[in-house]
Design an enzyme around this catalytic site. Structure first.
Site, PDB file in Angstrom:
ATOM      1  CB  ALA A 123      -0.925  -0.017   1.209  1.00  0.00           C
ATOM      2  N   PRO A 127      -4.812   9.063  -2.106  1.00  0.00           N
ATOM      3  CG  PRO A 127      -6.792   9.395  -0.917  1.00  0.00           C
ATOM      4  CD  PRO A 127      -5.401   8.843  -0.781  1.00  0.00           C
ATOM      5  N   GLY A 130       0.276   9.582  -6.338  1.00  0.00           N
ATOM      6  CA  GLY A 130       0.395   8.369  -7.150  1.00  0.00           C
ATOM      7  C   GLY A 130       1.794   8.305  -7.711  1.00  0.00           C
ATOM      8  N   GLY A 245       8.967  -5.440  -9.008  1.00  0.00           N
ATOM      9  CA  GLY A 245       7.567  -5.581  -9.411  1.00  0.00           C
ATOM     10  C   GLY A 245       7.365  -5.299 -10.891  1.00  0.00           C
ATOM     11  N   GLY A 342     -12.945  -9.842 -35.327  1.00  0.00           N
ATOM     12  CA  GLY A 342     -14.073  -9.068 -35.853  1.00  0.00           C
ATOM     13  C   GLY A 342     -15.129  -8.832 -34.771  1.00  0.00           C
ATOM     14  CD  GLU A 366       3.899  -3.484  -9.582  1.00  0.00           C
ATOM     15  OE1 GLU A 366       5.120  -3.637  -9.725  1.00  0.00           O
ATOM     16  OE2 GLU A 366       3.148  -4.336  -9.064  1.00  0.00           O
ATOM     17  N   GLY A 367       3.948   2.326 -11.732  1.00  0.00           N
ATOM     18  CA  GLY A 367       4.610   3.378 -12.493  1.00  0.00           C
ATOM     19  C   GLY A 367       4.049   3.447 -13.898  1.00  0.00           C
TER      20      GLY A 367
END
Ligand SMILES: Cc1cc2nc3c(=O)[nH]c(=O)nc-3n(C[C@H](O)[C@H](O)[C@H](O)COP(=O)(O)OP(=O)(O)OC[C@H]3O[C@@H](n4cnc5c(N)ncnc54)[C@H](O)[C@@H]3O)c2cc1C
Length: 383
Positions: A123, A127, A130, A245, A342, A366-367
């Site tokens: 984590a 908010p 990022g 990662g 299609g 992860e970026g």
């Protein structure tokens, strides 16, 4: 045989590929339900996948990063939602605990992340932060024998399945000139007092993968929850964890692209228009050949980054190149796959429709691609 992959690594990947193929009929219902069945996570534990990169003395298989990338590709070729869960658990979370954990922390958490009883979370995102992860605002303060955490984390993969989340929080006031200073990692049990798991996000793709907010309201953890040296987690946990990662996400993107293009090629052999298989038309062949070549290039970049990591050599830039190229390649490849099928490719029952939606996240988490370009250019310019 790929030049960087030995026969043991390929055998492990083949075993996982066989398991993943058998999962295919269960995927539509699981995506609809928005959850990975617990027994699938348990199976991955039994197969050894969840602990494959953990050293043998710590209870894992001690497999290489190359082997792990091959395994993630196989899972993602069938079920990208499962691949990202495994990547976060085994790539970032376990990898960080193995690298920085105390013997007690390893003993407490690794068995529960290996045995298939859950998948760990990481984590970092909030908010307001990022890409600019060092601007995080979650705080941690010492209160006698415990730490008290407050803040809000967003978009946390695996949170519903996680016995533990690695949470990045700030100790002390933020220094505007050195925002990364003070950032510390905590092993937060998800059943600790004050830990609140919010409603799972409703996403464009990766529907069975859990992505949930985490609120810490005076959440209390023990003094032994600090992972790695206090105040150094921005570099030692966040950036170093993401380096590894990103190889996992690159492998996921290669797998998604391969899964989609294999289906497109199979369709091009069978589907007839104008009295011929559509695979006879040069425009269709051109699109498939380009996508297939792109996939091979992305796989080689991915395995090269993994190979460097296995040898203890610097791999930050190579991981960013692999993640950037593979994730953008997966957009093109899944586009070709939908186009080749299609109208059928646009329908929910076609796996390529799901894969096109799933691929979209790989250029973001992860970026983002923009951040990967910054990392690569920084390596070139040393600015
Ligand atoms: C499905 C999913 C799962 C996720 N799982 C996790 C998880 O488990 N744990 C976790 O911590 N996070 C997770 N994330 C969060 C993810 O890592 C972030 O969404 C990502 O890092 C981008 O941050 P942001 O969404 O805040 O976008 P922002 O940083 O606000 O970026 C918005 C746009 O601005 C661009 N931008 C930003 N800064 C720059 C710059 N300097 N130069 C050029 N362009 C720039 C970005 O590239 C992007 O296009 C997940 C996200 C998704 C979608």
């Amino acid at each position: 045989m790929l030049p960087v992959a030995g026969s043991d690594e390929r055998l492990l990947a083949d075993a996982v590929a066989a398991y993943a193929r058998d999962l295919a009929p269960r995927i539509p219902a699981a995506e609809e339900a928005g959850a990975i069945p617990r027994e699938v996570i348990a199976d991955l534990g039994r197969l050894g996948v969840l602990g494959m990169t953990i050293p043998e003395p710590d209870g894992g298989l001690g497999a290489s990063s190359v082997a792990f990338a091959l395994v993630l590709e196989e899972i993602a070729a069938v079920w990208p939602s499962l691949a990202v869960g495994v990547s976060v658990n085994s790539g970032i979370a376990e990898g960080t605990i193995v690298r920085l954990g105390t013997p007690e922390q390893k003993k407490r958490w690794l068995p529960r992340l290996i045995d298939g009883s859950g998948l760990a979370s990481f984590a970092l995102t909030e908010p307001g932060s990022g890409s600019d992860a060092a601007a995080l605002r979650t705080t941690a303060r010492r209160d006698g024998p415990t730490w008290v955490l407050n803040g809000r984390k967003m978009f946390v993969t695996n949170l519903r399945y996680a016995p533990v989340a690695i949470v990045l929080a700030r100790v002390g006031e933020m220094d505007a000139h050195r925002p990364h200073a003070g950032i510390t990692a905590f092993l937060v049990p998800t059943d600790a007092p004050g830990v609140v798991i919010g409603r799972a996000e409703s996403k464009m793709g990766l529907l069975a993968s859990d992505t949930s907010p985490l609120t810490l309201e005076d959440a209390r953890v023990g003094a032994d929850a600090v992972l790695g040296p206090q105040g150094t987690a921005f570099g030692a946990v966040a950036m170093a964890g993401l380096d590894g990662g990103r190889i996992g996400i690159a492998a996921q993107a290669v797998g998604i692209a391969r899964g989609a293009i294999d289906r497109a090629a199979a369709y091009a052999r069978e589907r007839r228009q104008f009295g011929r298989p559509i695979g006879d038309f040069q425009l269709v062949r051109n699109a498939l050949a380009r996508a297939q070549t792109d996939i091979s290039a992305a796989r080689l970049l991915t395995l090269r980054a993994a190979w460097l990591k296995d040898r203890g050599r610097p791999f930050t830039t190579e991981a960013s190149k692999a993640k950037l190229f593979a994730s953008e390649m997966a957009q093109r490849a899944t586009h070709v796959a939908v186009q080749t099928l299609g109208g059928y490719g646009y329908m929910r029952e076609a796996a390529v429709e799901r894969m096109a939606r799933d691929a979209r996240a790989t250029t973001i988490y992860e970026g983002t691609s923009e951040i990967q370009r910054l990392v690569i250019a920084r390596g070139m310019l040393s600015l």
